[in-house]
Design a protein around this motif. Structure first.
Motif, short mmCIF file in Angstrom:
data_model
loop_
_atom_site.label_atom_id
_atom_site.label_comp_id
_atom_site.label_asym_id
_atom_site.label_seq_id
_atom_site.Cartn_x
_atom_site.Cartn_y
_atom_site.Cartn_z
N LEU A 201 0.87 -1.36 0.10
CA LEU A 201 -0.09 0.31 -0.10
C LEU A 201 0.17 1.51 0.43
CD1 LEU A 201 -2.72 -0.75 2.68
CD2 LEU A 201 -2.86 -0.73 -0.36
N LEU B 1 -3.88 5.12 7.52
CA LEU B 1 -3.91 5.03 5.95
C LEU B 1 -4.90 6.51 5.45
CD1 LEU B 1 -7.22 1.98 6.46
CD2 LEU B 1 -4.05 2.05 5.81
N SER C 4 -5.98 4.65 -0.21
CA SER C 4 -5.59 3.84 0.66
C SER C 4 -6.16 3.16 1.83
CB SER C 4 -4.21 4.63 1.70
OG SER C 4 -4.48 5.64 1.94
#
Length: 293
Positions: free
Chosen positions: A39, A176, A181
């Motif tokens: 990520l 995040l 994401s």
């Protein structure tokens, strides 16, 4: 007339709480590192690296002396604990190399370079080894039939990824941020939790129809002294409730992690369930009864 002497089931005492902590920290940290690398979350990678390092310290404490840790890594050809030590050291070395350019931009092996990609692949393979070696270690125990199955390494790896998602959920407001994401992590987390739930019960149902010793282990998990830990802690709290919470957030269309306390709660519950899973698997290991004719 033939006399029979039957000795009842005996629970293993070798692997205890420190081993459960080591298994939990190692698997969770490795899963966090791989998911964060995928990520593009440097802070998540660092947290995963620290967790694996703490797991290695727990293993060192469990072994009792530093020289035992050194000897533990000297029999790679025939010992899974040796392979685990090697995988851990490989991950710690290449993991720190993979993260270094995120903060020291002058280094020549950034993530977008060929060398950086190669270092990342080695770090990810080391992390995968950390997640799986504990399952292989236990599965090589023919004296404890509940562990002696190839399903266990796969289940440990899957739980490592699921707990990695749990870390990202728990720290989602920090790690995040918003947008893509968060949505991607939610997709991954829901899929990993659902897969863990299905595979866990495939494992349990398989063991419930196997040997007398595996059936005793399943009995302890289902109706015995570990039933609350397993049925409530592992299954409901650690998997079912987090799936419901994260799916609800996802279906509601939330675009920001900061707006979803439910995601944070889900992450915490996943981590609680992840530790209880490893603790339960270790504590439920029983030897078959001995029968002398």
């Amino acid at each position: 007339m033939v006399d029979q002497f039957i000795i009842g089931f005996k629970t293993q005492k070798w692997w205890g709480t420190l081993a459960a902590i080591d298994f939990f920290l190692g698997g969770t940290g490795a899963g966090t590192f791989i998911l964060s690398m995928y990520l593009g979350i440097p802070s998540g990678m660092l947290l995963g690296w620290i967790a694996v390092a703490l797991g290695a310290i727990a293993l060192l404490v469990d072994l009792g002396r530093p020289d035992r840790f050194i000897r533990a890594g000297s029999q790679v050809g025939r010992s899974w604990i040796s392979r685990g030590v090697v995988c851990t050291m490989l991950f710690l070395i290449f993991g720190i190399l993979r993260m270094a350019p995120e903060w020291l931009t002058a280094l020549p092996w950034g993530g977008s370079t060929g060398l950086g990609t190669a270092i990342g692949i080695v770090a990810a393979l080391g992390a995968l080894g950390v997640m799986m070696y504990t399952g292989f270690l236990l599965s090589q125990s023919p004296s404890i039939p509940f562990w002696n199955t190839t399903l266990l390494p796969l289940l440990f790896a899957l739980y490592g990824f699921a707990c990695g998602a749990g870390v990202l959920f728990t720290l989602s407001p920090i790690l995040l941020g918003s947008g893509g994401s968060f949505r991607t992590a939610s997709n991954l987390g829901i899929a990993l939790l659902a897969a863990s739930l299905v595979f866990l019960w495939v494992y349990i149902l398989t063991m419930a129809t196997s040997t007398v010793a595996t059936r005793e282990s399943v009995r302890i998990l289902m109706t015995g002294e570990l039933s609350v830990f397993f049925l409530i802690g592992v299954t409901v709290v650690g998997l079912i409730v987090p799936i419901i919470l994260t799916a609800s957030v996802y279906l509601a269309g939330s675009e920001t992690a900061t707006t979803s306390a439910a995601t944070v709660v889900a992450g915490i519950l996943v981590l609680v369930g992840g530790y209880l899973f490893r603790y339960s698997v270790l504590k439920v290991g029983v030897y078959p009864p001995v029968i002398d004719l």
